[in-house]
Design an enzyme around this catalytic site. Structure first.
Site, mmCIF file in Angstrom:
data_model
loop_
_atom_site.group_PDB
_atom_site.id
_atom_site.type_symbol
_atom_site.label_atom_id
_atom_site.label_comp_id
_atom_site.label_asym_id
_atom_site.label_seq_id
_atom_site.Cartn_x
_atom_site.Cartn_y
_atom_site.Cartn_z
ATOM 1 N N ASP A 110 0.845 -1.193 0.000
ATOM 2 C CA ASP A 110 0.000 0.000 0.000
ATOM 3 C C ASP A 110 0.883 1.247 0.000
ATOM 4 O O ASP A 110 1.909 1.308 0.680
ATOM 5 C CB ASP A 110 -0.924 -0.004 1.224
ATOM 6 C CG ASP A 110 -2.063 0.975 1.093
ATOM 7 O OD1 ASP A 110 -3.209 0.529 0.918
ATOM 8 O OD2 ASP A 110 -1.817 2.210 1.163
ATOM 9 N N GLY B 10 -16.007 3.116 3.057
ATOM 10 C CA GLY B 10 -14.680 3.744 2.974
ATOM 11 C C GLY B 10 -13.848 3.288 1.794
ATOM 12 O O GLY B 10 -12.625 3.443 1.803
ATOM 13 N N HIS C 159 -7.034 -5.480 2.007
ATOM 14 C CA HIS C 159 -5.888 -4.967 2.757
ATOM 15 C C HIS C 159 -5.399 -6.075 3.685
ATOM 16 O O HIS C 159 -6.213 -6.743 4.339
ATOM 17 C CB HIS C 159 -6.302 -3.794 3.652
ATOM 18 C CG HIS C 159 -6.783 -2.576 2.930
ATOM 19 N ND1 HIS C 159 -6.005 -1.455 2.770
ATOM 20 C CD2 HIS C 159 -7.976 -2.288 2.346
ATOM 21 C CE1 HIS C 159 -6.703 -0.528 2.124
ATOM 22 N NE2 HIS C 159 -7.903 -1.010 1.857
ATOM 23 N N HIS D 214 -10.284 -5.054 -3.552
ATOM 24 C CA HIS D 214 -8.947 -5.238 -2.966
ATOM 25 C C HIS D 214 -9.089 -5.584 -1.490
ATOM 26 O O HIS D 214 -9.968 -5.078 -0.798
ATOM 27 C CB HIS D 214 -8.070 -3.998 -3.150
ATOM 28 C CG HIS D 214 -8.682 -2.721 -2.657
ATOM 29 N ND1 HIS D 214 -9.604 -2.006 -3.383
ATOM 30 C CD2 HIS D 214 -8.509 -2.029 -1.487
ATOM 31 C CE1 HIS D 214 -9.967 -0.925 -2.703
ATOM 32 N NE2 HIS D 214 -9.335 -0.921 -1.545
HETATM 33 P P1 DGP Z 1 -9.622 1.717 0.108
HETATM 34 O O1 DGP Z 1 -9.795 2.945 0.936
HETATM 35 O O2 DGP Z 1 -10.057 0.448 0.811
HETATM 36 O O3 DGP Z 1 -10.230 1.876 -1.276
HETATM 37 O O4 DGP Z 1 -8.052 1.556 -0.067
HETATM 38 C C1 DGP Z 1 -7.335 1.957 -1.172
HETATM 39 C C2 DGP Z 1 -5.892 1.844 -0.808
HETATM 40 O O5 DGP Z 1 -5.134 1.947 -2.000
HETATM 41 C C3 DGP Z 1 -5.374 2.926 0.123
HETATM 42 O O6 DGP Z 1 -4.942 2.312 1.345
HETATM 43 C C4 DGP Z 1 -4.207 3.557 -0.591
HETATM 44 C C5 DGP Z 1 -3.924 2.591 -1.712
HETATM 45 N N1 DGP Z 1 -3.494 3.217 -2.944
HETATM 46 C C6 DGP Z 1 -4.153 4.204 -3.613
HETATM 47 N N2 DGP Z 1 -3.472 4.530 -4.735
HETATM 48 C C7 DGP Z 1 -2.374 3.732 -4.753
HETATM 49 C C8 DGP Z 1 -1.283 3.599 -5.668
HETATM 50 O O7 DGP Z 1 -1.175 4.284 -6.688
HETATM 51 N N3 DGP Z 1 -0.326 2.681 -5.347
HETATM 52 C C9 DGP Z 1 -0.417 1.891 -4.227
HETATM 53 N N4 DGP Z 1 0.581 1.031 -4.007
HETATM 54 N N5 DGP Z 1 -1.435 1.985 -3.365
HETATM 55 C C10 DGP Z 1 -2.398 2.896 -3.626
#
Ligand code: DGP
Length: 112
Positions: A29, A91, A100, A98
């Site tokens: 992340d 959220g 986490h 995805h």
């Molecule tokens: P959610 O809030 O559950 O939709 O989580 C989305 C997650 O994705 C957040 O923790 C940050 C991560 N994220 C967003 N953009 C990027 C990116 O460009 N690269 C990576 N590695 N993570 C990202």
């Protein structure tokens, strides 16, 4: 389709990938909330858990057994948390399913 995580899974946008196979992709992340924080996604575009079809059950099982294996590889021997955010009230900020995976410190419940 203009989807950030589809582009990451396709290698069009760089990421810190920790696992990939023909069906799924796992990467760290960008805004880690724990010492270990990675995301596991299907390569196929599915908007959220709410958009799952019954025929996706095998894919979801594969994601979870891979999470188990990656948690072991990442040294999360003390436990870890798997989180899936669904829709606006859940959220979810990226509209591609995805999971986490967070660990490496003691995580409180309920989260703040
Ligand atoms: P959610 O809030 O559950 O939709 O989580 C989305 C997650 O994705 C957040 O923790 C940050 C991560 N994220 C967003 N953009 C990027 C990116 O460009 N690269 C990576 N590695 N993570 C990202």
């Amino acid at each position: 389709m203009d989807c950030l995580f589809c582009k990451i899974a396709a290698g069009e946008i760089p990421s810190d990938c920790i696992y990939e196979d023909e069906k799924i992709f796992a990467f760290r992340d960008i805004d880690p909330q724990a010492p270990v924080h990675f995301l596991v996604i299907p390569k196929v575009h599915i908007e959220s858990l709410d958009a799952l079809k019954d025929s996706d059950a095998g894919l979801i099982g594969h994601i979870f057994t891979t999470i188990r294996d990656l948690a072991k590889k990442e040294g999360l021997t003390g436990g870890y948390r798997v989180v899936n955010n669904i829709g606006k009230d859940g959220g979810q900020s990226v509209a591609h399913l995805h999971f986490h995976v967070l660990g490496g410190r003691s995580l409180q419940w309920p989260p703040g």
